[in-house]
Design a protein around this motif. Structure first.
Motif, short mmCIF file in Angstrom:
data_model
loop_
_atom_site.label_atom_id
_atom_site.label_comp_id
_atom_site.label_asym_id
_atom_site.label_seq_id
_atom_site.Cartn_x
_atom_site.Cartn_y
_atom_site.Cartn_z
N TYR A 1 0.85 -1.19 0.00
CA TYR A 1 0.00 0.00 0.00
C TYR A 1 0.88 1.24 0.00
O TYR A 1 1.85 1.32 0.77
N ILE A 2 0.52 2.21 -0.84
CA ILE A 2 1.23 3.49 -0.82
C ILE A 2 0.21 4.62 -0.71
O ILE A 2 -0.23 5.19 -1.72
N PRO A 3 -0.19 4.96 0.51
CA PRO A 3 -1.09 6.10 0.70
C PRO A 3 -0.32 7.41 0.55
O PRO A 3 0.91 7.44 0.68
N PHE A 4 -1.06 8.47 0.26
CA PHE A 4 -0.44 9.78 0.22
C PHE A 4 -0.21 10.26 1.64
O PHE A 4 -1.05 10.08 2.52
N GLN A 5 0.92 10.91 1.87
CA GLN A 5 1.30 11.38 3.20
C GLN A 5 0.43 12.55 3.64
O GLN A 5 0.16 13.46 2.86
N ALA A 6 -0.01 12.52 4.88
CA ALA A 6 -0.85 13.60 5.40
C ALA A 6 -0.04 14.87 5.65
O ALA A 6 1.14 14.81 6.01
N PHE A 7 -0.71 16.00 5.46
CA PHE A 7 -0.15 17.30 5.82
C PHE A 7 -0.85 17.82 7.07
O PHE A 7 -2.03 17.53 7.31
N LYS A 8 -0.16 18.63 7.84
CA LYS A 8 -0.79 19.29 8.97
C LYS A 8 -1.72 20.39 8.45
O LYS A 8 -1.46 20.97 7.38
N PRO A 9 -2.79 20.70 9.17
CA PRO A 9 -3.69 21.77 8.73
C PRO A 9 -2.93 23.07 8.47
O PRO A 9 -2.06 23.46 9.27
N GLY A 10 -3.24 23.71 7.35
CA GLY A 10 -2.52 24.91 6.96
C GLY A 10 -1.30 24.63 6.10
O GLY A 10 -0.66 25.57 5.62
N PHE A 11 -0.92 23.36 5.95
CA PHE A 11 0.21 22.95 5.12
C PHE A 11 1.52 23.66 5.50
O PHE A 11 2.21 24.22 4.66
N PRO A 12 1.88 23.64 6.80
CA PRO A 12 3.12 24.32 7.21
C PRO A 12 4.37 23.67 6.65
O PRO A 12 5.45 24.28 6.68
N GLU A 13 4.26 22.44 6.15
CA GLU A 13 5.42 21.76 5.57
C GLU A 13 5.87 22.41 4.26
O GLU A 13 6.99 22.18 3.81
N LEU A 14 4.98 23.19 3.65
CA LEU A 14 5.27 23.81 2.36
C LEU A 14 5.39 25.32 2.50
O LEU A 14 4.55 25.96 3.14
N LYS A 15 6.43 25.90 1.91
CA LYS A 15 6.63 27.34 1.96
C LYS A 15 5.48 28.05 1.24
O LYS A 15 5.19 27.73 0.07
#
Length: 210
Positions: free
Chosen positions: A58-72
């Protein structure tokens, strides 16, 4: 055609609520094709028939934190498809793949079973680009990779192309994939996939396992 089950893996791309459950951010776009092609039931039958014979990954898509702080903010990660997904609405909030919501969870009918492998970290269309899938396939001495999942002409196609480029035999199980429109599905099945591997139905694949 015969397929050596000891050297074969089924790779299931993104069987998650955001795609496959009413109220998910992208469900409204794919819902008709899911129903017309009976994809979820086909997947259940495929996995039940193959489990214990081939590796199931299984390869699910990785979750992001609300607001997508992982992305500039305003950076390249917020453009294109990811930027569109960030603004999509679900019953449980705004944005696809939000941590702490049902969106990134695997749907109940396709819950992984004991012995299945779950590969985390997928943040790109191509699973080979951002996960350990290549290592895990080679470590398990896999030669043939059968792709299923969503969306056919995005993540499934991108990952299948990489599998081909990495020297694996590629199979796409067509009735266990779906995308937003029949036109897109047919183009991938009839034009792209035959150039990188074989296109099979689930019943054909299961019958060919040795």
């Amino acid at each position: 055609m015969q397929i050596d089950s000891s050297k074969t893996a089924i790779v299931l791309i993104e069987p998650q609520n955001d795609f496959l459950t009413p109220g998910g951010t992208m469900y409204q776009y794919i819902a008709d094709q899911l129903a017309q092609r009976d994809v979820i039931n086909n997947l259940v039958k495929l996995l039940d028939g193959a489990r214990g014979k081939v590796k199931i990954i299984y390869i699910p898509f990785q979750a992001f934190k609300p607001g997508f702080p992982e992305l500039k903010p305003g950076g390249p990660g917020t453009e294109g498809l990811r930027g569109i997904e960030m603004d999509m609405k679900a019953d449980w909030g705004t944005g696809a793949w939000l941590e702490g919501t049902p969106g990134p969870e695997i749907i109940t009918p396709l819950t992984p079973k004991e012995g299945d492998i779950i590969v985390h970290g997928k943040l790109t269309l191509d699973a080979f680009h951002s996960t350990a899938i290549n290592y895990l396939l080679r470590a398990n001495e896999i030669e043939t990779v059968a792709f299923v999942g969503f969306h056919t002409n995005w993540c499934v196609e991108s990952s299948a192309r990489s599998a081909y480029d990495n020297g694996f035999r590629v199979i796409v199980i067509s009735d266990c994939t779906a995308t937003d429109t029949e036109r897109e599905q047919k183009y991938a099945e009839e034009v792209i996939f035959p150039r990188i591997g074989k296109v099979m139905k689930a019943d054909q694949f299961l019958a060919a396992l040795t």
